[in-house]
Design a protein around this motif. Structure first.
Motif, short mmCIF file in Angstrom:
data_model
loop_
_atom_site.label_atom_id
_atom_site.label_comp_id
_atom_site.label_asym_id
_atom_site.label_seq_id
_atom_site.Cartn_x
_atom_site.Cartn_y
_atom_site.Cartn_z
N SER A 395 -4.36 1.04 -6.92
CA SER A 395 -4.00 1.61 -8.22
C SER A 395 -2.57 1.27 -8.62
CB SER A 395 -4.16 3.13 -8.20
OG SER A 395 -5.50 3.49 -8.09
N ALA A 396 -1.62 1.53 -7.74
CA ALA A 396 -0.23 1.28 -8.09
C ALA A 396 0.01 -0.20 -8.36
CB ALA A 396 0.69 1.77 -6.96
N ARG A 397 -0.59 -1.05 -7.55
CA ARG A 397 -0.43 -2.50 -7.74
C ARG A 397 -0.99 -2.93 -9.09
NH1 ARG A 397 -3.68 -6.99 -6.19
NH2 ARG A 397 -5.25 -5.56 -5.31
N ALA A 398 -2.19 -2.47 -9.43
CA ALA A 398 -2.82 -2.89 -10.68
C ALA A 398 -2.08 -2.34 -11.89
CB ALA A 398 -4.28 -2.43 -10.69
N LEU A 399 -1.66 -1.08 -11.82
CA LEU A 399 -1.06 -0.43 -12.99
C LEU A 399 0.40 -0.77 -13.19
CD1 LEU A 399 -2.83 3.04 -12.73
CD2 LEU A 399 -3.36 1.14 -14.28
#
Length: 482
Positions: A395-399
């Motif tokens: 999540s953090a990587r994508a967002l």
């Protein structure tokens, strides 16, 4: 002997006799310049210890490997864009060798005696044969480069595929109508699980030879689908249907368009091979085609399951010479349910998450496709799977990545909710440096043309080599089984 102790020749197709093939010789090329050798693939068949000079002798001048007979041009027919062609066969290639894999790779079956998989070394561009139909039997260097790239990325993405084994530039100036001519020439060798095609059965059936069909059934059953009982043609068809369903689902999950899904381009093991006008999707587009001559979209991206099923029906028709129609029909009709199961599994694999239930897995598949459709041209196919690989853990990587602005809206929220219902599969894979990059490895047409331009204009092979190195890193990061 210029091979390792792990090398085990086992030329089984050669024993079928001259109803199925013709002995041939390779062309004598003006030069043999080694441009690519796949040492990882070579290690799986005991050929990694060859020196470059020995490699060129075997895969450029085609001196026979130990224990291998003379090369054979395989005979087959085929439906080409659903028009039957009885004037086919290996027109610019041959079966050079058959040998056993050093260790089972966990793909389609092992031999009935428990031996590891039987693999083929087949050529493309090795010269004329009795089936050349007036062609020169050659391969362009660009065509060889494209096959190396396609096979490498497909393996990276978990698609059952032949592996490009060797690419040799051969020093001839070829005339072609679909690219600037004269153009440089090459000979390719691929390592494949089998080169027996649906069209191999079609030729035997066309000649009204149930004895040849029965011989093929036993050959294919014993070597590639040994769990099927001897003489059980419907059981063999069911096994080939299952393998073809798995292959087709993996193509779809990879965003791949084969381009020419003729019956002579599908084989009995469900392994993709013979890459001509292939493409990868830039974004979700059901009608996307790979071949400029596919004017009616017969083999468009979303029609590939239909095309494979149609080809399987032609195979089933051949088997009617040795089996009753009803069990063949039953086996054939298993394709639809098998394809849906395999498609769910393929999307879970691409997203790096575990199965929960048939219902939840289907919800994730539907939501992924809906989000890709909703995202239009801005949301490219491959980056979505890269950004969200591992589910919640990414999540953090994508967002915070370069496509963060695309991850919003109703369709995205439905996708994210379905994805987060599934636990990450082997989350330690996300520690690989590949996932620290902003973008995944893709293979869109502009990059393919740029890689070729560096070679055509400056004879610069460095970008090609660098691309292959990045694909190898991605293969290790994803850890997919083909």
């Amino acid at each position: 002997m210029p091979v390792s102790s792990a090398y085990r020749p086992d030329p089984r197709f050669f024993a079928l006799g001259d109803d199925f093939s013709d002995p041939v010789e390779a062309a004598a090329f003006p030069q043999t310049t080694l441009r690519f050798r796949n040492d990882r693939a070579a290690a799986t068949v005991g050929l990694d210890e060859l020196s470059d000079a020995e490699w060129i002798a075997h895969f450029g001048r085609f001196q026979p490997l130990p224990g291998q007979p003379v090369p054979l041009a395989m005979r087959y027919h085929g439906h080409q864009f659903r028009n039957y062609n009885a004037d086919l066969g290996d027109g610019r290639g041959f079966l050079a060798a058959q040998l056993r894999e050093v260790a089972p790779a966990g793909l389609t079956g092992t031999g009935a005696d428990g031996a590891s998989r039987l693999l083929d070394l087949g050529t493309k561009g090795s010269g004329t044969t009795p089936w050349s139909r007036g062609g020169d039997g050659r391969l362009t260097l660009k065509g060889g480069l494209r096959e190396v790239l396609a096979a490498t990325l497909l393996e990276t993405l978990g698609v059952p595929t032949s592996r490009a084994f060797s690419l040799m530039e051969t020093g001839e100036a070829l005339q072609r109508g679909d690219e600037p001519s004269p153009t440089r020439s090459a000979v390719l060798v691929r390592l494949s699980h089998s080169h027996v095609r649906f069209g191999t059965f079609q030729r035997a059936a066309w000649h009204e030879r149930p004895d040849l069909v029965a011989a093929l059934v036993e050959h294919v059953r014993s070597l590639y689908h040994p769990d099927v009982a001897a003489g059980d043609a419907p059981g063999l068809l069911r096994a080939m249907v299952a393998a073809s369903a798995r292959l087709t689902a993996r193509w779809i999950a990879a965003g791949f368009v084969h381009g020419v899904l003729n019956t002579d381009n599908l084989n009995v093991t469900g392994e993709s091979f013979d890459y001509g006008p292939w493409r990868f999707l830039p974004h979700y587009e059901p009608g996307f085609t790979a071949a400029y001559f596919d004017q009616f979209g017969l083999y468009a991206f979303a029609r590939q399951p239909e095309a494979v099923f149609w080809n399987l029906t032609q195979l089933a028709g051949c088997l009617k010479l040795v089996a009753e129609a009803a069990p063949l029909t039953e086996a054939l009709n298993s394709f639809g349910p098998a394809y849906i199961r395999e498609l769910r599994a393929a999307f879970l694999m691409r997203l790096g998450v575990l199965s929960v239930s048939e219902e939840s897995d289907q919800t994730l598949l539907d939501a992924t496709l809906a989000f890709l459709r909703d995202g239009g041209e801005a949301l490219r196919w491959e980056p979505l799977f890269f950004d969200w690989f591992g589910g919640f853990a990414s999540s953090a990587r994508a967002l915070s990545g370069p496509r963060a602005g695309l991850y919003r809206g109703e369709a995205f929220e439905a996708f994210r909710a379905a994805l987060f219902d599934h636990d990450s599969d082997r989350p330690e894979r996300l520690e690989h440096p590949v996932f620290a990059a902003a973008d995944p490895e893709e293979m869109l047409i502009d990059e393919v043309e740029a890689l070729w331009a560096a070679i055509a204009d400056r004879d610069d092979w460095n970008p090609f080599a660098a691309k292959l190195a990045r694909l190898e890193a991605a293969r290790q990061a994803y850890g997919f089984a083909g």
